[in-house]
Each structure stands twice: as C-alpha cells, then as structure tokens.
Design an enzyme around this catalytic site. Sequence first.
Site, PDB file in Angstrom:
ATOM      1  N   SER A   7       0.729  -0.955   0.151  1.00  0.00           N
ATOM      2  CA  SER A   7      -0.021   0.281  -0.024  1.00  0.00           C
ATOM      3  C   SER A   7       0.811   1.011   0.392  1.00  0.00           C
ATOM      4  CB  SER A   7      -0.589  -0.203   1.170  1.00  0.00           C
ATOM      5  OG  SER A   7      -1.202   1.169   0.920  1.00  0.00           O
ATOM      6  N   HIS A  32      -1.087  -0.994  -4.617  1.00  0.00           N
ATOM      7  CA  HIS A  32      -2.525  -0.844  -3.652  1.00  0.00           C
ATOM      8  C   HIS A  32      -2.651   0.343  -3.414  1.00  0.00           C
ATOM      9  CE1 HIS A  32      -6.161  -1.876  -1.581  1.00  0.00           C
ATOM     10  NE2 HIS A  32      -5.639  -1.024  -0.184  1.00  0.00           N
ATOM     11  N   ASP A  34      -4.620   3.693  -2.414  1.00  0.00           N
ATOM     12  CA  ASP A  34      -5.956   4.280  -1.255  1.00  0.00           C
ATOM     13  C   ASP A  34      -6.446   5.462  -1.672  1.00  0.00           C
ATOM     14  OD1 ASP A  34      -6.177   1.652   0.928  1.00  0.00           O
ATOM     15  OD2 ASP A  34      -3.922   2.229   0.992  1.00  0.00           O
ATOM     16  N   MET A  36      -8.875   8.022  -0.851  1.00  0.00           N
ATOM     17  CA  MET A  36      -9.504   8.698   0.483  1.00  0.00           C
ATOM     18  C   MET A  36     -10.514   9.728   0.479  1.00  0.00           C
ATOM     19  SD  MET A  36      -7.679   7.468   3.685  1.00  0.00           S
ATOM     20  CE  MET A  36      -7.001   5.591   3.566  1.00  0.00           C
ATOM     21  N   HIS A  65      -8.151   1.008  -4.202  1.00  0.00           N
ATOM     22  CA  HIS A  65      -9.331   0.749  -3.217  1.00  0.00           C
ATOM     23  C   HIS A  65      -9.910   2.192  -2.940  1.00  0.00           C
ATOM     24  CE1 HIS A  65      -9.525  -0.029   1.344  1.00  0.00           C
ATOM     25  NE2 HIS A  65     -10.391  -0.096   1.227  1.00  0.00           N
ATOM     26  N   MET A  67     -11.912   4.534  -1.155  1.00  0.00           N
ATOM     27  CA  MET A  67     -13.017   4.712  -0.125  1.00  0.00           C
ATOM     28  C   MET A  67     -13.402   6.163  -0.127  1.00  0.00           C
ATOM     29  SD  MET A  67      -9.539   3.544   2.957  1.00  0.00           S
ATOM     30  CE  MET A  67      -8.551   3.258   1.462  1.00  0.00           C
ATOM     31  N   MET A 136     -11.721  -6.109   5.138  1.00  0.00           N
ATOM     32  CA  MET A 136     -11.075  -4.983   5.581  1.00  0.00           C
ATOM     33  C   MET A 136     -10.284  -5.262   7.120  1.00  0.00           C
ATOM     34  SD  MET A 136     -10.356  -2.265   4.089  1.00  0.00           S
ATOM     35  CE  MET A 136      -9.242  -1.373   5.080  1.00  0.00           C
ATOM     36  N   GLY A 141      -8.811   3.699   6.388  1.00  0.00           N
ATOM     37  CA  GLY A 141      -8.837   5.275   6.865  1.00  0.00           C
ATOM     38  C   GLY A 141      -7.580   5.681   7.024  1.00  0.00           C
ATOM     39  N   PHE A 142      -7.060   4.570   7.044  1.00  0.00           N
ATOM     40  CA  PHE A 142      -5.775   4.992   8.276  1.00  0.00           C
ATOM     41  C   PHE A 142      -4.510   3.807   7.780  1.00  0.00           C
ATOM     42  CE2 PHE A 142      -8.093   8.275  10.469  1.00  0.00           C
ATOM     43  CZ  PHE A 142      -7.354   9.305   9.809  1.00  0.00           C
ATOM     44  N   GLY A 143      -2.693   4.833   7.648  1.00  0.00           N
ATOM     45  CA  GLY A 143      -2.436   3.010   7.902  1.00  0.00           C
ATOM     46  C   GLY A 143      -1.617   2.906   8.958  1.00  0.00           C
ATOM     47  N   GLY A 144      -1.347   2.187   9.615  1.00  0.00           N
ATOM     48  CA  GLY A 144      -0.077   1.691  10.596  1.00  0.00           C
ATOM     49  C   GLY A 144      -1.287   1.385  12.259  1.00  0.00           C
ATOM     50  N   ASP A 174      -6.421  -6.227   4.136  1.00  0.00           N
ATOM     51  CA  ASP A 174      -5.978  -4.689   4.082  1.00  0.00           C
ATOM     52  C   ASP A 174      -6.195  -4.530   5.449  1.00  0.00           C
ATOM     53  OD1 ASP A 174      -4.727  -2.577   3.482  1.00  0.00           O
ATOM     54  OD2 ASP A 174      -6.626  -1.907   2.501  1.00  0.00           O
ATOM     55  N   GLY A 196       0.927  -2.311   4.242  1.00  0.00           N
ATOM     56  CA  GLY A 196       1.899  -1.148   4.002  1.00  0.00           C
ATOM     57  C   GLY A 196       2.901  -0.336   4.479  1.00  0.00           C
TER      58      GLY A 196
HETATM   59  C1  DX5 Z   1      -5.939   2.413   5.735  1.00  0.00           C
HETATM   60  C2  DX5 Z   1      -6.005   1.476   3.689  1.00  0.00           C
HETATM   61  C3  DX5 Z   1      -4.857   0.387   3.914  1.00  0.00           C
HETATM   62  C4  DX5 Z   1      -3.712   0.523   5.017  1.00  0.00           C
HETATM   63  C5  DX5 Z   1      -2.955  -0.869   5.420  1.00  0.00           C
HETATM   64  O1  DX5 Z   1      -7.737   2.484   5.286  1.00  0.00           O
HETATM   65  O2  DX5 Z   1      -6.928   0.754   3.864  1.00  0.00           O
HETATM   66  O3  DX5 Z   1      -4.115   0.108   2.337  1.00  0.00           O
HETATM   67  O4  DX5 Z   1      -2.553   1.815   3.742  1.00  0.00           O
HETATM   68  O5  DX5 Z   1      -2.062   0.161   6.150  1.00  0.00           O
HETATM   69  P1  DX5 Z   1      -0.601  -0.693   6.898  1.00  0.00           P
HETATM   70  O6  DX5 Z   1      -0.758  -2.449   6.581  1.00  0.00           O
HETATM   71  O7  DX5 Z   1       0.055   0.104   7.418  1.00  0.00           O
HETATM   72  O8  DX5 Z   1      -1.490  -1.481   7.981  1.00  0.00           O
HETATM   73 ZN    ZN Z   2      -6.602  -0.266   1.073  1.00  0.00          ZN
END
Ligand code: DX5
Ligand code: ZN
Length: 222
Positions: A7, A32, A34, A36, A65, A67, A136, A141-144, A174, A196
């Site tokens: 991602s 990937h 994302d 948003m 993806h 969102m 999901m 909404g957010f990575g990490g 994801d 990600g």
């Molecule tokens: C979150 C995204 C993911 C995100 C995953 O809403 O859809 O694709 O980048 O990030 P990690 O792998 O860091 O959880």
């Molecule tokens: Zn995603």
Amino acid sequence: MIKISPSVLASDFSALGAESIRMEKSGADYLHLDVMDGRFVPNITFGAPVIKSIRNKTSLVFDVHLMIDEPLKYIEDFKKAGADIITFHAESSSPVGETVDKIVESGCKAGISIKPNTAAEVVFPYLDKLSMVLVMTVEPGFGGQSFMPETMEKIKTLRAEINRRGLDIDIQVDGGINEKTVEPAASAGANVFVAGSAVFGADDASAAISTLRSLAEKSFSF
Ligand code: DX5
Ligand code: ZN
C-alpha cells in the site's frame, strides 16, 4: 494464488513513481492505491490524476481501493487513470449492483470491500460478478493500525461460500498485515495481502515481501 500488494499509503509520496518502481523490483504483485475522500473516511489521500501520473512507471497491477462516498461517479476516471482492479465499499452511498456492473463494463476487475462491522453475507448477491472481496482487518482510513482478529470468521464464511459455488475469487485482507498476522489471515482463506507499514517501513522491501509470501503460502490451503 498468493499475491502481495504493498500500500503506497506508507510510501514516500514525494517520490511515488520511484516508490512504484522499487516495489516492482522488490517482487510485489500489485500496487495498492488507497483513495480517500474525507467523507467516507476521515482522511484525504489522492485521486485519479495522481494514479495516472505513475501509470507509465510500472507494469504492476494497479489495485485501487476506493474509500469514497460515491464510487459510481468516478469509475470511468479510475479506469482511464490505469486501474486494473477497482474495489469500492459496500457501505458507500452508491448502489452496489450498479457499481459492480459499471466496473466490469469498464474492463476492470471488480472488488467489493467490507468494513470490520459489515457482515460477509452482504457481498453474496454479487459474488458471480466479482474478482475479489476485500475484508478490512482494520477500520479504513489510516495506515499503521492493529489487525482485528475477529474479522477472520468472515473470511472463513466467504471462502466457504466461494468454494461451495465453485467460483474463482480472491479474498484480500488490508490493515495491520505483517509477519505475525499474515498466517491467521491465510489460514482463514485470504490469498491477497495488502501491506503498507510492513513493506515500506522495512529496511529491505524485497525481503519483507518474500517473507510475507512464504508465510502465506505455508498457511493457505483452499
Ligand atoms: C487503510 C488502508 C490500508 C493501509 C494499510 O484504510 O486501506 O491499505 O494502507 O496500512 P498498514 O498495512 O500499515 O496497516
Ligand atoms: Zn487499502
């Protein structure tokens, strides 16, 4: 077949083209992307023009993806930008069946995504037209964020239904996918892994991808 989809949310956005090339050289299958809109999720990333700007940098499959609140309105834009797979949320405001049809008509592969609190059965009426279902494993909404193990039951339900109907559909996970969580997800029946932080945050992206792949291959048995 197992696929790894890094991602770009965790990449260096100032060098998105170079980051895409780096992922391709590191053995990724998909990229990937994302998208948003600050409405469907409380975060804003990028749209079709940014995706288009990196399309000629790599031949990786563009796994988009969405969102966003009204995906139906923008399918054509993402197709033109170079998307190969377009996944949208069942919880968005667009009619699900019409949106799937629009993606398929555009020539892209269609995916439906469900948030952690949405039942797997929501996608059953559309399975025949889908190439992928994205379950999901965090709130979008957010990575990490941390992987939610309670979402694994839905993957089992989906994999059982896909097999019962004799369909060939990928199940993507994801959110919070790493060396520890890839195994439970693969043993539940997921075969496409978005990562990600675990890939872009690693010192060696190539090693991170091949570790995720081999752990998934060991655990997936459907
Ligand atoms: C979150 C995204 C993911 C995100 C995953 O809403 O859809 O694709 O980048 O990030 P990690 O792998 O860091 O959880
Ligand atoms: Zn995603």
